[in-house]
Design a protein around this motif. Structure first.
Motif, PDB file in Angstrom:
ATOM      1  N   HIS A  92       0.828  -1.209   0.000  1.00 47.34           N
ATOM      2  CA  HIS A  92       0.000   0.000   0.000  1.00 47.34           C
ATOM      3  C   HIS A  92       0.864   1.262   0.000  1.00 47.34           C
ATOM      4  O   HIS A  92       0.469   2.298  -0.533  1.00 47.34           O
ATOM      5  N   PHE A  93       2.058   1.188   0.602  1.00 42.30           N
ATOM      6  CA  PHE A  93       2.942   2.348   0.704  1.00 42.30           C
ATOM      7  C   PHE A  93       4.176   2.187  -0.188  1.00 42.30           C
ATOM      8  O   PHE A  93       5.272   2.614   0.157  1.00 42.30           O
ATOM      9  N   THR A  94       3.981   1.560  -1.350  1.00 44.79           N
ATOM     10  CA  THR A  94       5.068   1.353  -2.316  1.00 44.79           C
ATOM     11  C   THR A  94       4.627   1.882  -3.678  1.00 44.79           C
ATOM     12  O   THR A  94       3.489   1.668  -4.077  1.00 44.79           O
ATOM     13  N   PHE A  95       5.509   2.595  -4.365  1.00 45.79           N
ATOM     14  CA  PHE A  95       5.157   3.108  -5.697  1.00 45.79           C
ATOM     15  C   PHE A  95       6.426   3.340  -6.506  1.00 45.79           C
ATOM     16  O   PHE A  95       7.529   3.410  -5.966  1.00 45.79           O
ATOM     17  N   LYS A  96       6.247   3.443  -7.822  1.00 50.17           N
ATOM     18  CA  LYS A  96       7.377   3.716  -8.708  1.00 50.17           C
ATOM     19  C   LYS A  96       7.564   5.215  -8.868  1.00 50.17           C
ATOM     20  O   LYS A  96       6.597   5.963  -8.983  1.00 50.17           O
ATOM     21  N   VAL A  97       8.812   5.656  -8.878  1.00 47.94           N
ATOM     22  CA  VAL A  97       9.132   7.075  -9.022  1.00 47.94           C
ATOM     23  C   VAL A  97       8.983   7.475 -10.492  1.00 47.94           C
ATOM     24  O   VAL A  97       9.447   6.763 -11.368  1.00 47.94           O
ATOM     25  N   PRO A  98       8.322   8.625 -10.773  1.00 49.32           N
ATOM     26  CA  PRO A  98       8.227   9.092 -12.162  1.00 49.32           C
ATOM     27  C   PRO A  98       9.615   9.273 -12.774  1.00 49.32           C
ATOM     28  O   PRO A  98      10.506   9.841 -12.139  1.00 49.32           O
ATOM     29  N   GLY A  99       9.820   8.752 -13.985  1.00 52.99           N
ATOM     30  CA  GLY A  99      11.111   8.880 -14.662  1.00 52.99           C
ATOM     31  C   GLY A  99      12.191   7.979 -14.112  1.00 52.99           C
ATOM     32  O   GLY A  99      13.382   8.175 -14.374  1.00 52.99           O
ATOM     33  N   TYR A 100      11.787   6.941 -13.329  1.00 54.27           N
ATOM     34  CA  TYR A 100      12.773   6.051 -12.693  1.00 54.27           C
ATOM     35  C   TYR A 100      13.690   5.387 -13.713  1.00 54.27           C
ATOM     36  O   TYR A 100      14.860   5.116 -13.446  1.00 54.27           O
ATOM     37  N   THR A 146       4.264  16.986  -9.957  1.00 56.46           N
ATOM     38  CA  THR A 146       5.248  16.839  -8.893  1.00 56.46           C
ATOM     39  C   THR A 146       6.246  15.722  -9.196  1.00 56.46           C
ATOM     40  O   THR A 146       5.877  14.659  -9.672  1.00 56.46           O
ATOM     41  N   GLU A 147       7.520  16.021  -8.935  1.00 61.02           N
ATOM     42  CA  GLU A 147       8.585  15.025  -9.134  1.00 61.02           C
ATOM     43  C   GLU A 147       8.531  13.980  -8.012  1.00 61.02           C
ATOM     44  O   GLU A 147       9.023  12.882  -8.155  1.00 61.02           O
ATOM     45  N   THR A 148       7.974  14.374  -6.890  1.00 60.61           N
ATOM     46  CA  THR A 148       7.970  13.528  -5.708  1.00 60.61           C
ATOM     47  C   THR A 148       6.543  13.157  -5.351  1.00 60.61           C
ATOM     48  O   THR A 148       5.670  14.010  -5.299  1.00 60.61           O
ATOM     49  N   HIS A 149       6.301  11.889  -5.130  1.00 58.30           N
ATOM     50  CA  HIS A 149       4.960  11.396  -4.818  1.00 58.30           C
ATOM     51  C   HIS A 149       4.408  12.094  -3.581  1.00 58.30           C
ATOM     52  O   HIS A 149       5.123  12.336  -2.610  1.00 58.30           O
ATOM     53  N   LEU A 150       3.108  12.432  -3.616  1.00 61.32           N
ATOM     54  CA  LEU A 150       2.476  13.143  -2.504  1.00 61.32           C
ATOM     55  C   LEU A 150       2.609  12.371  -1.190  1.00 61.32           C
ATOM     56  O   LEU A 150       2.746  12.974  -0.121  1.00 61.32           O
ATOM     57  N   LEU A 151       2.608  11.034  -1.258  1.00 56.65           N
ATOM     58  CA  LEU A 151       2.767  10.229  -0.035  1.00 56.65           C
ATOM     59  C   LEU A 151       4.131  10.470   0.610  1.00 56.65           C
ATOM     60  O   LEU A 151       4.235  10.504   1.832  1.00 56.65           O
ATOM     61  N   VAL A 152       5.164  10.646  -0.221  1.00 58.13           N
ATOM     62  CA  VAL A 152       6.507  10.919   0.320  1.00 58.13           C
ATOM     63  C   VAL A 152       6.510  12.284   0.996  1.00 58.13           C
ATOM     64  O   VAL A 152       6.997  12.442   2.123  1.00 58.13           O
ATOM     65  N   LEU A 153       5.944  13.287   0.305  1.00 58.53           N
ATOM     66  CA  LEU A 153       5.921  14.642   0.856  1.00 58.53           C
ATOM     67  C   LEU A 153       5.135  14.690   2.164  1.00 58.53           C
ATOM     68  O   LEU A 153       5.564  15.311   3.139  1.00 58.53           O
ATOM     69  N   THR A 154       3.986  14.005   2.192  1.00 57.73           N
ATOM     70  CA  THR A 154       3.174  13.964   3.411  1.00 57.73           C
ATOM     71  C   THR A 154       3.936  13.262   4.529  1.00 57.73           C
ATOM     72  O   THR A 154       3.942  13.706   5.676  1.00 57.73           O
TER      73      THR A 154
END
Length: 283
Positions: free
Chosen positions: A2-10, A225-233
């Motif tokens: 649930h708390f795992t995702f791919k980074v845009p442009g990885y 956003t370059e960074t996922h909202l979950l990371v920022l939160t």
């Protein structure tokens, strides 16, 4: 999961190309069984949906702080202008929680909110901005608010990163590869344009700041956003909308504007002709 995702442009990242990194960011650490503190409310929602019990082992670090107290503090700074209502409100809400991701659009006076937080906490502070121009601009803004230029140290390529000064203003590119020891003295961190910092670099800086409870991220937009909202939160805390562009226009802080779109519709024949040619030839 649930708390795992791919980074845009990885797929363009050197670590992915060299097969050192999968391109995924895992916010939950399976070795330490930890998750970013800013995701507390997200975890509560996750648990509630699945009927999991949540047990708290320590008290919340949130504090009582009223608008009246906030206004009284701001008055002691003797600023050369009046603080706007939404700026005061955003400052007070940040102080109450000690961690926030603040959405504050262009021309909303974001640097003033940052200055108020710096003056309120009065501790060794790291302010991270995306460009050298913003390092210089933030420095001059603080001085124009009545701040002491002798307290501030600017860091960018070629500048000394070590200093005894109270506030360090730096680009994130200058810092993210430094050791954990470098960050130990800091008790407050603020990241401007947090959405633009690369997820991995931002995580590197914030995860090394283990002695720093008070942390705030600022951004003018969360689009693209370059960074996922979950990371920022997770890194900074819950989203706080300081003001919107339409509110700034209504309050006469911004000029009203109109956007006219010019859309060129090419013929189907021409579109097919250039479908497979290089971009330069298409132009």
């Amino acid at each position: 999961d649930h708390f795992t995702f791919k980074v845009p442009g990885y797929q363009y990242h050197p670590l992915f190309k060299s097969k050192v990194w999968s391109g995924y960011i895992h916010l939950f650490s399976t070795s330490r069984h930890t998750l970013y503190a800013g995701l507390r409310s997200t975890v509560e929602s996750f648990a509630k949906e699945r009927e999991y019990e949540v047990v708290y082992t320590e008290q919340s670090l949130e504090k009582e702080y009223s608008l009246v107290e906030g206004k009284a503090f701001v008055d002691t700074l003797k600023l050369p202008f009046e603080v706007r209502d939404y700026q005061l409100s955003a400052f007070v809400k940040c102080v109450r929680t000690g961690r926030r991701l603040v959405l504050s659009p262009t021309a909303s006076g974001k640097s003033l909110i940052i200055y108020l937080l710096y003056k309120y906490y009065g501790v060794k502070t790291l302010l991270v901005v995306p460009t050298v121009n913003l390092v210089l601009q933030m420095h001059s803004d603080f001085v124009s608010y009545g701040g002491d230029a002798e307290e501030y140290h600017k860091v960018f390529a070629g500048e000394d990163k070590d200093t005894d000064k109270k506030l360090v203003i730096s680009t994130w590119q200058s810092l993210h590869k430094l050791s954990k020891e470098y960050y130990e003295p800091y008790k407050l961190v603020m990241i401007d344009e947090a959405h633009g910092a690369k997820a991995k670099a931002l995580k590197d800086i914030m995860e090394k700041m283990v002695n720093c409870h008070n942390r705030f991220g600022f951004t003018g937009t969360l689009d693209g956003t370059e960074t996922h909202l979950l990371v920022l939160t997770g890194l900074f805390g819950k989203l706080l909308k300081a003001a919107t562009t339409s509110e700034l226009i209504d309050q006469k802080h911004l000029s009203p504007f109109e956007i006219k779109t010019i859309l060129l519709r090419h013929s189907e024949i021409n579109s097919k002709l250039v479908k497979k040619v290089p971009y330069a030839d298409e132009i």
